[in-house]
Design a protein around this motif. Structure first.
Motif, mmCIF file in Angstrom:
data_model
loop_
_atom_site.group_PDB
_atom_site.id
_atom_site.type_symbol
_atom_site.label_atom_id
_atom_site.label_comp_id
_atom_site.label_asym_id
_atom_site.label_seq_id
_atom_site.Cartn_x
_atom_site.Cartn_y
_atom_site.Cartn_z
ATOM 1 N N ARG A 27 0.839 -1.085 -0.022
ATOM 2 C CA ARG A 27 -0.104 0.018 -0.044
ATOM 3 C C ARG A 27 0.963 1.347 0.164
ATOM 4 O O ARG A 27 0.565 2.197 -0.891
ATOM 5 C CB ARG A 27 -0.886 0.037 1.156
ATOM 6 C CG ARG A 27 -1.879 1.467 1.327
ATOM 7 C CD ARG A 27 -2.500 1.453 2.681
ATOM 8 N NE ARG A 27 -3.206 0.126 2.991
ATOM 9 C CZ ARG A 27 -4.611 0.284 2.571
ATOM 10 N NH1 ARG A 27 -5.155 1.008 1.967
ATOM 11 N NH2 ARG A 27 -5.193 -1.040 2.794
ATOM 12 N N THR A 28 1.889 1.265 0.827
ATOM 13 C CA THR A 28 2.730 2.318 1.001
ATOM 14 C C THR A 28 3.390 2.694 -0.253
ATOM 15 O O THR A 28 3.531 3.773 -0.780
ATOM 16 C CB THR A 28 3.620 2.264 2.359
ATOM 17 O OG1 THR A 28 2.798 2.230 3.365
ATOM 18 C CG2 THR A 28 4.475 3.502 2.294
ATOM 19 N N TRP A 29 4.004 1.576 -0.958
ATOM 20 C CA TRP A 29 4.692 1.807 -2.153
ATOM 21 C C TRP A 29 4.009 2.233 -3.493
ATOM 22 O O TRP A 29 4.337 3.217 -3.915
ATOM 23 C CB TRP A 29 5.402 0.370 -2.494
ATOM 24 C CG TRP A 29 5.893 0.449 -4.016
ATOM 25 C CD1 TRP A 29 5.416 -0.268 -4.947
ATOM 26 C CD2 TRP A 29 6.969 1.163 -4.417
ATOM 27 N NE1 TRP A 29 6.154 0.191 -6.023
ATOM 28 C CE2 TRP A 29 7.121 0.908 -5.818
ATOM 29 C CE3 TRP A 29 8.055 2.224 -3.653
ATOM 30 C CZ2 TRP A 29 8.089 1.557 -6.398
ATOM 31 C CZ3 TRP A 29 8.913 2.690 -4.373
ATOM 32 C CH2 TRP A 29 8.773 2.411 -5.690
ATOM 33 N N LEU A 30 2.769 1.690 -3.401
ATOM 34 C CA LEU A 30 1.875 2.297 -4.310
ATOM 35 C C LEU A 30 1.567 3.933 -4.287
ATOM 36 O O LEU A 30 1.322 4.455 -5.161
ATOM 37 C CB LEU A 30 0.550 1.443 -4.587
ATOM 38 C CG LEU A 30 0.800 -0.131 -5.144
ATOM 39 C CD1 LEU A 30 -0.752 -0.685 -4.937
ATOM 40 C CD2 LEU A 30 1.360 0.205 -6.488
ATOM 41 N N GLU A 31 1.185 4.053 -2.872
ATOM 42 C CA GLU A 31 1.105 5.499 -2.721
ATOM 43 C C GLU A 31 2.119 6.291 -2.928
ATOM 44 O O GLU A 31 1.972 7.551 -3.507
ATOM 45 C CB GLU A 31 0.514 5.601 -1.114
ATOM 46 C CG GLU A 31 -0.674 5.159 -0.885
ATOM 47 C CD GLU A 31 -0.905 5.166 0.537
ATOM 48 O OE1 GLU A 31 -0.191 5.685 1.417
ATOM 49 O OE2 GLU A 31 -2.244 4.829 0.953
ATOM 50 N N LEU A 32 3.261 5.997 -2.510
ATOM 51 C CA LEU A 32 4.479 6.826 -2.846
ATOM 52 C C LEU A 32 4.882 6.847 -4.481
ATOM 53 O O LEU A 32 5.098 7.849 -5.129
ATOM 54 C CB LEU A 32 5.852 5.959 -2.470
ATOM 55 C CG LEU A 32 6.044 6.007 -0.965
ATOM 56 C CD1 LEU A 32 7.146 5.013 -0.592
ATOM 57 C CD2 LEU A 32 6.661 7.532 -0.536
ATOM 58 N N ALA A 33 4.552 5.490 -5.227
ATOM 59 C CA ALA A 33 4.767 5.622 -6.486
ATOM 60 C C ALA A 33 3.795 6.490 -7.438
ATOM 61 O O ALA A 33 4.196 6.941 -8.530
ATOM 62 C CB ALA A 33 4.651 4.089 -7.144
ATOM 63 N N THR A 34 2.502 6.801 -7.080
ATOM 64 C CA THR A 34 1.731 7.558 -7.714
ATOM 65 C C THR A 34 1.645 9.037 -7.335
ATOM 66 O O THR A 34 0.788 9.631 -7.581
ATOM 67 C CB THR A 34 0.211 6.838 -7.421
ATOM 68 O OG1 THR A 34 -0.193 6.658 -6.074
ATOM 69 C CG2 THR A 34 0.468 5.572 -8.254
ATOM 70 N N GLY A 35 2.279 9.332 -6.015
ATOM 71 C CA GLY A 35 2.321 10.511 -5.532
ATOM 72 C C GLY A 35 1.325 10.673 -4.579
ATOM 73 O O GLY A 35 1.072 11.957 -4.079
ATOM 74 N N ARG A 36 0.572 9.953 -4.015
ATOM 75 C CA ARG A 36 -0.512 10.082 -3.142
ATOM 76 C C ARG A 36 0.100 10.235 -1.676
ATOM 77 O O ARG A 36 -0.474 10.743 -0.855
ATOM 78 C CB ARG A 36 -1.548 9.043 -2.910
ATOM 79 C CG ARG A 36 -2.345 9.108 -4.340
ATOM 80 C CD ARG A 36 -3.420 7.867 -4.140
ATOM 81 N NE ARG A 36 -2.646 6.898 -4.659
ATOM 82 C CZ ARG A 36 -3.284 5.763 -4.928
ATOM 83 N NH1 ARG A 36 -4.538 5.434 -4.682
ATOM 84 N NH2 ARG A 36 -2.752 4.540 -5.509
ATOM 85 N N LEU A 37 1.578 9.944 -1.620
ATOM 86 C CA LEU A 37 2.153 10.108 -0.430
ATOM 87 C C LEU A 37 3.588 10.569 -0.594
ATOM 88 O O LEU A 37 4.262 9.991 -1.408
ATOM 89 C CB LEU A 37 2.437 8.598 0.283
ATOM 90 C CG LEU A 37 3.067 8.405 1.623
ATOM 91 C CD1 LEU A 37 2.560 9.392 2.791
ATOM 92 C CD2 LEU A 37 3.286 6.930 2.063
ATOM 93 N N ALA A 38 4.101 11.332 -0.035
ATOM 94 C CA ALA A 38 5.481 11.920 -0.102
ATOM 95 C C ALA A 38 6.568 11.240 0.586
ATOM 96 O O ALA A 38 6.118 10.627 1.709
ATOM 97 C CB ALA A 38 5.474 13.433 0.522
ATOM 98 N N TRP A 39 7.726 10.916 -0.059
ATOM 99 C CA TRP A 39 8.778 10.190 0.570
ATOM 100 C C TRP A 39 9.136 10.654 2.058
ATOM 101 O O TRP A 39 9.091 9.640 2.760
ATOM 102 C CB TRP A 39 10.147 10.371 -0.382
ATOM 103 C CG TRP A 39 11.360 9.743 0.421
ATOM 104 C CD1 TRP A 39 12.215 9.990 0.934
ATOM 105 C CD2 TRP A 39 11.558 8.040 0.285
ATOM 106 N NE1 TRP A 39 13.139 9.291 1.389
ATOM 107 C CE2 TRP A 39 12.445 8.077 0.986
ATOM 108 C CE3 TRP A 39 10.675 6.966 -0.248
ATOM 109 C CZ2 TRP A 39 13.164 6.836 1.192
ATOM 110 C CZ3 TRP A 39 11.402 5.951 -0.151
ATOM 111 C CH2 TRP A 39 12.579 5.740 0.666
#
Length: 120
Positions: free
Chosen positions: A81-93
């Protein structure tokens, strides 16, 4: 033997299905993770950092000194879940690291310059 590549259309379809992470099938989540890891490796080729998203996949990326055996010196690990949020820009690094949703060890274990991914 090289791993089969996920074509852009199949990857995009899986990523769209996985946008509702809880409602997506395990296969859609797995394909979305593998596709985005593939995109990361394409845009940041190299072997100095290993990105792990268990249980779905791992890639080596980013130029620099590589490793051949044992635990690599630069490792990033997170859940799907975190990886996909990072990959798509829904979560900042930085937010993911601060919230301990990502573990990153090593001098090169920072994907902020590569996220969100430039998806095809």
């Amino acid at each position: 033997m090289a791993r089969a590549r996920i074509d852009d259309a199949a990857g995009a379809a899986a990523l769209a299905a996985a946008s509702d992470f809880d409602g997506a099938s395990r296969d859609a989540r797995a394909t979305a993770v593998r596709f985005t890891l593939q995109v990361l490796a394409d845009f940041a080729p190299g072997k100095s950092v290993e990105v792990r998203v268990p249980p779905f996949g791992a890639v080596q990326c980013i130029e620099g000194p590589g490793h051949t055996r044992g635990t690599p010196p630069n490792v990033i690990e997170t859940d799907a879940r975190t990886w996909l949020e990072l990959a798509t820009g829904r979560l900042a690094w930085a937010d993911a690291v601060a919230a301990a949703r990502v573990t990153a060890s090593g001098q090169r274990a920072d994907l902020s310059a590569h996220l969100p991914l430039r998806l095809p």
